[in-house]
Design a protein around this motif. Structure first.
Motif, mmCIF file in Angstrom:
data_model
loop_
_atom_site.group_PDB
_atom_site.id
_atom_site.type_symbol
_atom_site.label_atom_id
_atom_site.label_comp_id
_atom_site.label_asym_id
_atom_site.label_seq_id
_atom_site.Cartn_x
_atom_site.Cartn_y
_atom_site.Cartn_z
ATOM 1 N N LYS A 140 20.240 -7.985 -2.938
ATOM 2 C CA LYS A 140 19.525 -9.016 -2.164
ATOM 3 C C LYS A 140 18.163 -8.514 -1.644
ATOM 4 N N ARG A 141 17.487 -7.753 -2.521
ATOM 5 C CA ARG A 141 16.180 -7.213 -2.125
ATOM 6 C C ARG A 141 15.026 -7.894 -2.859
ATOM 7 N N THR A 142 15.315 -9.004 -3.534
ATOM 8 C CA THR A 142 14.280 -9.655 -4.354
ATOM 9 C C THR A 142 13.004 -9.944 -3.568
ATOM 10 N N LYS A 143 13.149 -10.579 -2.421
ATOM 11 C CA LYS A 143 11.947 -10.993 -1.670
ATOM 12 C C LYS A 143 11.162 -9.776 -1.176
ATOM 13 N N LEU A 144 11.901 -8.745 -0.813
ATOM 14 C CA LEU A 144 11.268 -7.506 -0.344
ATOM 15 C C LEU A 144 10.420 -6.890 -1.475
ATOM 16 N N ILE A 145 11.012 -6.872 -2.665
ATOM 17 C CA ILE A 145 10.334 -6.288 -3.832
ATOM 18 C C ILE A 145 9.105 -7.120 -4.205
ATOM 19 N N LEU A 146 9.276 -8.426 -4.252
ATOM 20 C CA LEU A 146 8.150 -9.297 -4.621
ATOM 21 C C LEU A 146 7.015 -9.121 -3.613
ATOM 22 N N SER A 147 7.395 -9.079 -2.364
ATOM 23 C CA SER A 147 6.397 -8.955 -1.311
ATOM 24 C C SER A 147 5.657 -7.604 -1.427
ATOM 25 N N LYS A 148 6.391 -6.544 -1.698
ATOM 26 C CA LYS A 148 5.767 -5.211 -1.848
ATOM 27 C C LYS A 148 4.823 -5.206 -3.065
ATOM 28 N N GLU A 186 13.269 -21.135 -5.014
ATOM 29 C CA GLU A 186 13.104 -20.424 -3.743
ATOM 30 C C GLU A 186 12.114 -19.251 -3.903
ATOM 31 N N ASN A 187 12.257 -18.506 -5.000
ATOM 32 C CA ASN A 187 11.396 -17.335 -5.186
ATOM 33 C C ASN A 187 9.946 -17.722 -5.470
ATOM 34 N N ILE A 188 9.771 -18.781 -6.238
ATOM 35 C CA ILE A 188 8.395 -19.230 -6.545
ATOM 36 C C ILE A 188 7.725 -19.714 -5.252
ATOM 37 N N LEU A 189 8.466 -20.462 -4.473
ATOM 38 C CA LEU A 189 7.925 -20.962 -3.206
ATOM 39 C C LEU A 189 7.632 -19.800 -2.251
ATOM 40 N N PHE A 190 8.503 -18.812 -2.262
ATOM 41 C CA PHE A 190 8.301 -17.631 -1.422
ATOM 42 C C PHE A 190 6.967 -16.950 -1.773
ATOM 43 N N ILE A 191 6.718 -16.826 -3.082
ATOM 44 C CA ILE A 191 5.477 -16.187 -3.541
ATOM 45 C C ILE A 191 4.264 -16.994 -3.074
ATOM 46 N N LYS A 192 4.350 -18.313 -3.228
ATOM 47 C CA LYS A 192 3.208 -19.155 -2.849
ATOM 48 C C LYS A 192 2.951 -19.083 -1.336
ATOM 49 N N LYS A 193 4.035 -19.088 -0.569
ATOM 50 C CA LYS A 193 3.883 -19.023 0.893
ATOM 51 C C LYS A 193 3.314 -17.678 1.329
ATOM 52 N N LEU A 194 3.773 -16.619 0.654
ATOM 53 C CA LEU A 194 3.291 -15.281 0.990
ATOM 54 C C LEU A 194 1.783 -15.164 0.732
ATOM 55 N N LEU A 195 1.346 -15.752 -0.372
ATOM 56 C CA LEU A 195 -0.073 -15.711 -0.710
ATOM 57 C C LEU A 195 -0.886 -16.472 0.327
ATOM 58 N N LYS A 196 -0.325 -17.562 0.781
ATOM 59 C CA LYS A 196 -1.027 -18.362 1.774
ATOM 60 C C LYS A 196 -1.097 -17.591 3.099
ATOM 61 N N LYS A 197 0.021 -17.012 3.476
ATOM 62 C CA LYS A 197 0.086 -16.317 4.766
ATOM 63 C C LYS A 197 -0.766 -15.031 4.777
ATOM 64 N N ASN A 198 -0.647 -14.234 3.731
ATOM 65 C CA ASN A 198 -1.316 -12.934 3.738
ATOM 66 C C ASN A 198 -2.739 -12.946 3.205
ATOM 67 N N PHE A 199 -3.022 -13.882 2.344
ATOM 68 C CA PHE A 199 -4.347 -13.864 1.727
ATOM 69 C C PHE A 199 -5.104 -15.165 1.981
ATOM 70 N N ASN A 200 -4.455 -16.021 2.753
ATOM 71 C CA ASN A 200 -5.070 -17.290 3.124
ATOM 72 C C ASN A 200 -5.547 -18.091 1.918
ATOM 73 N N ILE A 201 -4.724 -18.107 0.905
ATOM 74 C CA ILE A 201 -5.116 -18.866 -0.284
ATOM 75 C C ILE A 201 -4.048 -19.904 -0.624
ATOM 76 N N ASN A 202 -4.535 -21.100 -0.812
ATOM 77 C CA ASN A 202 -3.655 -22.234 -1.096
ATOM 78 C C ASN A 202 -3.587 -22.509 -2.584
ATOM 79 N N HIS A 203 -2.526 -23.108 -3.010
ATOM 80 C CA HIS A 203 -2.399 -23.586 -4.389
ATOM 81 C C HIS A 203 -2.643 -22.509 -5.439
#
Ligand code: PGA
Length: 250
Positions: A140-148, A186-203
């Protein structure tokens, strides 16, 4: 699918010879149809075939990319390597970076970060591959790995639309296995949200890759937020590749 274009990236890996170029004939034909005008088709053949693909596809809407590059944009003593500048010079507009097959053979997050920087400075669009292994998924480390992978790979990089994330679970590549709908969405949405939160980029566009076939693409393309597919094995056969494109739009 959410965006204006649906990407269909053919990753040919270490397959193909000069005759294989003819397999693009049928794909060129369907790429001209109005029905598929929103399909962005990109062939990533081995380095040896790039020039021939560029020549063959010059007057079509299909583009060409490389499967990797060296991290330095300078000429240098790196036997067997090709850099982003050389790839751009061949007429490519795209490059795949961070593919798990290259991570396995030594590409660290730091090297990947350098490769992305040099590709951006050579004005290439990048398919930036990320994904967890089977062990990481089970732990259950998928999100951690993707985020790293995202944070390290894109460290100190001004993200633009030129960077297209390709989510490719390692356990799914070449195995015939795909994530279930809920997991994937869930994982695709997680990636998109992370990009928005950390890099302030939408879409930001996010593709899915890993055992995409004409049999599962209908199900995959129903998943909201996926902007296209990185296709390995099935892209070598033009009929299968075309079927994937057709079924996405039907
Ligand atoms: P596959 O490969 O479609 O053969 O699983 C995908 C990839 O490695 O990009």
């Amino acid at each position: 699918m959410t965006n204006k274009y649906n990407y269909f990236v053919a990753n040919w890996k270490m397959f193909g010879n000069i005759k294989s170029i003819n397999s693009t004939n049928k794909v060129i034909k369907i790429s001209k149809l109005r029905k598929f005008r929103k399909a962005k088709i990109i062939y990533c053949p081995p380095y040896t075939l790039i020039s021939d693909f560029v020549k063959k596809l010059r007057k079509t809407k299909i583009e060409v990319g490389a499967q990797n590059c060296h991290h330095s944009n300078l000429f240098g003593p790196f036997t067997g390597c090709i850099n982003a500048k050389m790839i751009k010079n061949l007429g490519c507009n795209y490059v795949i970076i961070g593919h798990s097959e290259n991570r396995k053979s030594g590409d660290t997050d730091l090297i990947i970060n350098k490769k992305i920087k040099s590709s951006l400075s050579s004005k290439l669009n990048i398919f930036f591959c990320i994904g967890e292994t089977f062990k990481e998924k089970n732990e259950k480390r998928t999100k951690l790995i993707l985020s790293k992978q995202i944070k390290k790979g894109l460290d100190k990089i001004k993200i633009t639309k030129k960077i297209i994330i390709a989510y490719e679970p390692v356990w799914s590549i070449g195995t015939g296995l795909i994530p279930n709908k809920r997991e994937l969405s869930e994982n695709i949405l997680f990636i998109k949200k992370l990009l928005k939160k950390n890099f302030n980029i939408n879409h930001q566009r996010v593709l899915y890759g890993g055992s995409v076939t004409s049999k599962n693409v209908r199900e995959l393309s129903q998943i909201k937020h996926i902007d296209g597919f990185l296709v390995g094995g099935a892209s070598l056969n033009p009929n299968k590749f075309i079927d994937i494109i057709k079924k996405t739009f039907n």
